[in-house]
Scaffold this active site. Structure first.
Site, PDB file in Angstrom:
ATOM      1  N   LYS A 214      34.506  32.431  11.602  1.00 35.93           N
ATOM      2  CA  LYS A 214      35.578  31.493  11.261  1.00 35.93           C
ATOM      3  C   LYS A 214      35.371  30.221  12.082  1.00 35.93           C
ATOM      4  O   LYS A 214      35.376  30.261  13.321  1.00 35.93           O
ATOM      5  CB  LYS A 214      36.935  32.118  11.572  1.00 35.93           C
ATOM      6  CG  LYS A 214      38.091  31.166  11.304  1.00 35.93           C
ATOM      7  CD  LYS A 214      39.441  31.830  11.492  1.00 35.93           C
ATOM      8  CE  LYS A 214      40.566  30.838  11.297  1.00 35.93           C
ATOM      9  NZ  LYS A 214      41.889  31.446  11.483  1.00 35.93           N
ATOM     10  N   LYS A 267      34.449  31.708   6.755  1.00 38.00           N
ATOM     11  CA  LYS A 267      35.545  30.787   6.457  1.00 38.00           C
ATOM     12  C   LYS A 267      35.333  29.476   7.195  1.00 38.00           C
ATOM     13  O   LYS A 267      35.052  29.518   8.390  1.00 38.00           O
ATOM     14  CB  LYS A 267      36.853  31.441   6.899  1.00 38.00           C
ATOM     15  CG  LYS A 267      38.074  30.594   6.701  1.00 38.00           C
ATOM     16  CD  LYS A 267      39.258  31.298   7.282  1.00 38.00           C
ATOM     17  CE  LYS A 267      40.410  30.318   7.251  1.00 38.00           C
ATOM     18  NZ  LYS A 267      41.498  30.746   8.074  1.00 38.00           N
ATOM     19  N   TYR A 332      43.319  30.098  -3.320  1.00 40.78           N
ATOM     20  CA  TYR A 332      44.630  29.733  -3.857  1.00 40.78           C
ATOM     21  C   TYR A 332      44.559  29.563  -5.377  1.00 40.78           C
ATOM     22  O   TYR A 332      45.588  29.444  -6.035  1.00 40.78           O
ATOM     23  CB  TYR A 332      45.128  28.449  -3.172  1.00 40.78           C
ATOM     24  CG  TYR A 332      45.210  28.639  -1.668  1.00 40.78           C
ATOM     25  CD1 TYR A 332      46.299  29.292  -1.099  1.00 40.78           C
ATOM     26  CD2 TYR A 332      44.165  28.239  -0.822  1.00 40.78           C
ATOM     27  CE1 TYR A 332      46.358  29.522   0.273  1.00 40.78           C
ATOM     28  CE2 TYR A 332      44.217  28.465   0.546  1.00 40.78           C
ATOM     29  CZ  TYR A 332      45.310  29.105   1.084  1.00 40.78           C
ATOM     30  OH  TYR A 332      45.361  29.353   2.439  1.00 40.78           O
TER      31      TYR A 332
HETATM   32  C1  PBG Z   1      45.397  31.699  11.139  1.00 45.56           C
HETATM   33  C2  PBG Z   1      44.732  31.232   9.887  1.00 45.56           C
HETATM   34  C3  PBG Z   1      44.396  29.926   9.493  1.00 45.56           C
HETATM   35  C4  PBG Z   1      43.902  30.015   8.193  1.00 45.56           C
HETATM   36  C5  PBG Z   1      43.906  31.366   7.865  1.00 45.56           C
HETATM   37  N1  PBG Z   1      44.400  32.094   8.927  1.00 45.56           N
HETATM   38  C6  PBG Z   1      44.628  28.628  10.151  1.00 45.56           C
HETATM   39  C7  PBG Z   1      43.903  28.286  11.368  1.00 45.56           C
HETATM   40  O1  PBG Z   1      43.057  29.008  11.884  1.00 45.56           O
HETATM   41  O2  PBG Z   1      44.221  27.210  11.880  1.00 45.56           O
HETATM   42  C8  PBG Z   1      43.452  28.865   7.341  1.00 45.56           C
HETATM   43  C9  PBG Z   1      43.549  29.108   5.864  1.00 45.56           C
HETATM   44  C10 PBG Z   1      43.470  27.883   5.016  1.00 45.56           C
HETATM   45  O3  PBG Z   1      43.254  26.758   5.485  1.00 45.56           O
HETATM   46  O4  PBG Z   1      43.620  28.050   3.796  1.00 45.56           O
HETATM   47  N2  PBG Z   1      44.684  31.604  12.304  1.00 45.56           N
END
Ligand code: PBG
Length: 345
Positions: A214, A267, A332
């Site tokens: 991530k 991600k 989404y």
């Molecule tokens: C929580 C989380 C995030 C997203 C998914 N889980 C935000 C972040 O890490 O700031 C982002 C999902 C998206 O942008 O669609 N940590």
């Protein structure tokens, strides 16, 4: 890179046969008609591979639109069940739930509230549409008053102290009936901590889908409005990955697999297709990719200006993510794309 080489299923490389040359070979022969193109298509999208993110908040009959994410909303549990039922009816594989608690505090105690929006939504969705997979996002940033993904020690997130909180949140979600637990916090060691806690609580059969690679991404912008989880100070670069790195993604993924992850996630998706491909080829694990809020918002914004065709761009972006090696896509667009695929059939 040598473009005549293609990657085969065992991860090794082989030189693609050039075949006969033009005019004996005419690659356009197989592009002549929809049926011909369908016959030789290599990558397929199916609604069962999509997971729809949903944002649950307290209240009844609440549907609060998210301005930067057209068609998405924060909803109360009753409305969330309607969205989940619509997803199931469209053939979507599952939903992933994010919670907006009634109140936030320094340790994020709403994260393990067995009567908070996520727990109530899990129970309600499993009762209404039992066949739909319900996944829960496990993280602290929606629950802490400072918006960081764990317990603070000064201005840094205390990795080891956060693990117990994540484990507690995960067990609560599994107790409520979650089918899959998805930790998104990026603490080191969280998969092992969550696996041990789930097993000890009698949830040995509940899989973990870890947000393994991530990245610290600008593409999460709209989500932070959706989940009300923007950090109050600083950013997430001390725990999420540097967008410049690819070897490090493989190390993150290897750690999570060694700790017991069943599905691994990359991600964001669209700007990280190379990472998806490397992770798939290296691990041969089920790979998920998250087409994040910013990717969704960009396609909508451009189409609102008449600059791109939304449906075609949506399906092309999802196809690219699958082609890169993702088995599962969090998006989404899940319901819209599922309906478009069904209508095209
Ligand atoms: C929580 C989380 C995030 C997203 C998914 N889980 C935000 C972040 O890490 O700031 C982002 C999902 C998206 O942008 O669609 N940590």
């Amino acid at each position: 890179m040598d473009t005549t080489r293609s990657t085969v299923i065992d991860g090794s490389s082989t030189t693609a046969s050039p075949g006969a040359l033009f005019p004996t070979t005419r690659l356009r022969r197989l592009r002549q008609s929809p049926a011909m193109r369908a016959l030789v298509r290599e990558t397929h999208l199916h609604p069962s591979q999509f997971i729809l993110p949903l944002f649950v908040r307290p209240g009844v009959s609440v549907r609060q639109p998210i301005s930067s994410m057209p068609g998405c909303a924060q909803t109360s549990v009753d409305e969330c069940v309607r969205d989940a039922a619509a997803a199931a009816a469209a053939g979507v594989g599952g939903v992933i739930l994010f919670g907006i608690p009634a109140a936030k505090d320094a340790e994020g105690s709403g994260a393990w509230d067995a009567h908070g929006p996520v727990a109530e939504a899990v129970r309600a969705i499993k009762a209404a549409v039992p066949a739909l997979l319900v996944i829960t996002d496990v993280c602290m940033c929606e629950y802490t008053d400072h918006g960081h993904c764990g317990l603070l020690d000064g201005e840094t997130v205390d990795n080891d102290a956060t693990l117990a909180l994540l484990a507690r949140e995960a067990v609560m979600h599994a107790d409520a009936g979650a089918d899959i637990i998805a930790p998104s916090d990026m603490m080191d060691g969280r998969v092992a901590a969550i696996r041990a806690a789930l097993d000890a609580a009698g949830h040995a059969q509940v899989p973990i889908m870890s947000y393994a690679a991530k990245y610290s991404s600008a593409f999460y912008g709209p989500f932070r409005e959706a989940a009300e989880s923007a950090p109050a100070f600083g950013d997430r670069r001390a725990y999420q990955m540097d967008p410049a790195n690819t070897d490090e993604a493989l190390r993150e993924v290897a750690q999570d697999i060694a700790e017991g992850a069943d599905i691994i996630m990359v991600k964001p998706a669209g700007a990280y297709l190379d990472i998806i491909r490397r992770v798939k080829d290296t691990t041969r694990m089920p790979v998920a990719a998250y087409q994040v809020s910013g990717e969704f918002a960009m396609l909508h914004a451009a189409s609102e200006r008449g600059w791109i065709d939304l449906e075609r761009a949506m399906l092309e972006s999802l196809t690219a993510i699958r082609r890169a090696g993702a088995d599962i896509i969090l998006t989404y667009f899940a319901i819209t794309a599922a309906r478009a695929l069904t209508a095209a059939r």
